[in-house]
Design a protein around this motif. Structure first.
Motif, PDB file in Angstrom:
ATOM      1  N   GLU A  81       0.893  -1.014  -0.055  1.00  0.00           N
ATOM      2  CA  GLU A  81      -0.019   0.050   0.155  1.00  0.00           C
ATOM      3  C   GLU A  81       0.979   1.229   0.106  1.00  0.00           C
ATOM      4  OE1 GLU A  81      -0.995   0.357   4.528  1.00  0.00           O
ATOM      5  OE2 GLU A  81      -2.181  -1.224   3.534  1.00  0.00           O
ATOM      6  N   PRO A  82       0.277   2.315  -0.275  1.00  0.00           N
ATOM      7  CA  PRO A  82       1.251   3.565  -0.382  1.00  0.00           C
ATOM      8  C   PRO A  82       1.611   3.925   0.920  1.00  0.00           C
ATOM      9  CG  PRO A  82      -1.080   3.876  -1.334  1.00  0.00           C
ATOM     10  CD  PRO A  82      -1.109   2.739  -0.533  1.00  0.00           C
ATOM     11  N   LEU A  83       2.903   4.681   0.878  1.00  0.00           N
ATOM     12  CA  LEU A  83       3.666   5.055   2.384  1.00  0.00           C
ATOM     13  C   LEU A  83       2.774   5.936   2.959  1.00  0.00           C
ATOM     14  CD1 LEU A  83       6.975   5.330   0.552  1.00  0.00           C
ATOM     15  CD2 LEU A  83       6.688   3.880   2.624  1.00  0.00           C
ATOM     16  N   PRO A  84       2.759   6.124   4.104  1.00  0.00           N
ATOM     17  CA  PRO A  84       2.048   7.011   5.140  1.00  0.00           C
ATOM     18  C   PRO A  84       2.404   8.546   4.807  1.00  0.00           C
ATOM     19  CG  PRO A  84       3.488   5.778   6.469  1.00  0.00           C
ATOM     20  CD  PRO A  84       3.676   5.143   5.146  1.00  0.00           C
ATOM     21  N   THR A  85       1.770   9.344   5.287  1.00  0.00           N
ATOM     22  CA  THR A  85       1.899  10.777   4.854  1.00  0.00           C
ATOM     23  C   THR A  85       2.152  11.537   6.387  1.00  0.00           C
ATOM     24  OG1 THR A  85       0.593  10.935   2.877  1.00  0.00           O
ATOM     25  CG2 THR A  85       1.268  12.884   3.992  1.00  0.00           C
ATOM     26  N   PRO A  86       3.242  11.757   6.778  1.00  0.00           N
ATOM     27  CA  PRO A  86       3.503  12.496   8.199  1.00  0.00           C
ATOM     28  C   PRO A  86       3.069  13.854   7.907  1.00  0.00           C
ATOM     29  CG  PRO A  86       5.638  12.288   6.854  1.00  0.00           C
ATOM     30  CD  PRO A  86       4.459  11.450   5.993  1.00  0.00           C
ATOM     31  N   THR A  87       3.030  14.451   9.175  1.00  0.00           N
ATOM     32  CA  THR A  87       2.415  15.928   9.511  1.00  0.00           C
ATOM     33  C   THR A  87       3.477  16.391  10.296  1.00  0.00           C
ATOM     34  OG1 THR A  87       1.135  15.408  11.048  1.00  0.00           O
ATOM     35  CG2 THR A  87       0.108  15.408   8.793  1.00  0.00           C
ATOM     36  N   GLN A 121      18.936  11.761   3.404  1.00  0.00           N
ATOM     37  CA  GLN A 121      18.413  12.957   4.241  1.00  0.00           C
ATOM     38  C   GLN A 121      18.165  14.078   3.210  1.00  0.00           C
ATOM     39  OE1 GLN A 121      20.844  12.529   7.888  1.00  0.00           O
ATOM     40  NE2 GLN A 121      18.917  12.630   8.870  1.00  0.00           N
ATOM     41  N   VAL A 122      19.109  14.804   2.533  1.00  0.00           N
ATOM     42  CA  VAL A 122      19.311  15.778   1.712  1.00  0.00           C
ATOM     43  C   VAL A 122      19.465  15.065   0.264  1.00  0.00           C
ATOM     44  CG1 VAL A 122      20.612  17.622   1.085  1.00  0.00           C
ATOM     45  CG2 VAL A 122      20.534  17.033   3.401  1.00  0.00           C
ATOM     46  N   GLY A 123      18.476  15.343  -0.683  1.00  0.00           N
ATOM     47  CA  GLY A 123      18.572  14.793  -1.872  1.00  0.00           C
ATOM     48  C   GLY A 123      18.190  13.396  -2.065  1.00  0.00           C
ATOM     49  N   GLY A 124      18.800  12.765  -2.707  1.00  0.00           N
ATOM     50  CA  GLY A 124      18.370  11.220  -2.723  1.00  0.00           C
ATOM     51  C   GLY A 124      17.354  10.974  -3.872  1.00  0.00           C
ATOM     52  N   LYS A 125      16.992   9.797  -4.157  1.00  0.00           N
ATOM     53  CA  LYS A 125      15.744   9.388  -4.902  1.00  0.00           C
ATOM     54  C   LYS A 125      14.376   9.316  -4.088  1.00  0.00           C
ATOM     55  CE  LYS A 125      14.492   5.985  -8.337  1.00  0.00           C
ATOM     56  NZ  LYS A 125      14.740   4.929  -9.192  1.00  0.00           N
ATOM     57  N   GLU A 126      13.428   9.880  -4.783  1.00  0.00           N
ATOM     58  CA  GLU A 126      12.075  10.039  -4.254  1.00  0.00           C
ATOM     59  C   GLU A 126      11.511   8.429  -4.338  1.00  0.00           C
ATOM     60  OE1 GLU A 126       7.728  12.079  -3.953  1.00  0.00           O
ATOM     61  OE2 GLU A 126       9.067  12.450  -5.906  1.00  0.00           O
ATOM     62  N   VAL A 127      10.809   8.041  -3.290  1.00  0.00           N
ATOM     63  CA  VAL A 127      10.546   6.552  -3.344  1.00  0.00           C
ATOM     64  C   VAL A 127       8.892   6.899  -3.099  1.00  0.00           C
ATOM     65  CG1 VAL A 127      10.556   4.724  -1.936  1.00  0.00           C
ATOM     66  CG2 VAL A 127      12.512   5.871  -2.097  1.00  0.00           C
TER      67      VAL A 127
END
Length: 159
Positions: free
Chosen positions: A62-68, A81-87
């Motif tokens: 299922e989709p990753l949770p969305t934090p607030t 933590q800085v940059g990287g590839k979106e997952v």
């Protein structure tokens, strides 16, 4: 009879070995990878999810949770933590992984800071309530205080 007994023992041993090997393979993590979620100051319902074997890859079910986080907008989960590839849910995991939440400041909420001192309130002047040149009460800032010389007479109109 002896041959039948030997075959039964061999089958029992083979079955025991197979049944013992399957849980060991699962316990070794061959069917899932752990995906840890670092919210970087945010609040999230889950801090770990699992990527499951599906076809030739390991994917989230299922989709990753969305934090607030107050005052910030969530940009997504990334491999660094800085940059990287979106997952996303469709990312093919190849090992246990830690994902990092990326945020930017929420500029849609305008905040204003008071720069001037609030004006000091000048106290209201007391107002006299008089009758026949006698002060019977004082009213200051909407509060009326009766003087001791006032006699209140209550009359009943019921029969």
């Amino acid at each position: 009879m002896k041959r039948l007994l030997m075959r039964l023992v061999a089958c029992a041993l083979a079955l025991t070995m197979i049944c013992g090997a399957v849980p060991a393979a699962s316990a070794a993590g061959l069917d899932t990878y752990d995906v840890y979620l670092e919210t970087e100051g945010g609040v999230c319902s889950d801090l770990m999810v699992f990527a499951h074997k599906f076809g030739n890859g390991y994917y989230l079910l299922e989709p990753l949770p969305t934090p607030t986080m107050e005052g910030y907008v969530f940009e997504g989960w990334y491999t660094d933590q800085v940059g990287g590839k979106e997952v996303t849910q469709w990312y093919n995991f190849t090992e246990d992984t830690t994902l990092y939440a990326h945020w930017h400041v929420d500029t849609s909420k305008k905040t204003t800071e008071a720069t001037a001192e609030p004006a000091a309130e000048t106290p209201a002047e007391p107002q006299k309530i008089t009758t026949q040149d006698k002060v019977i009460a004082w009213t200051v800032a909407g509060v009326t205080v009766l003087t001791a010389s006032v006699i209140v007479v209550l009359t009943s109109t019921s029969k």
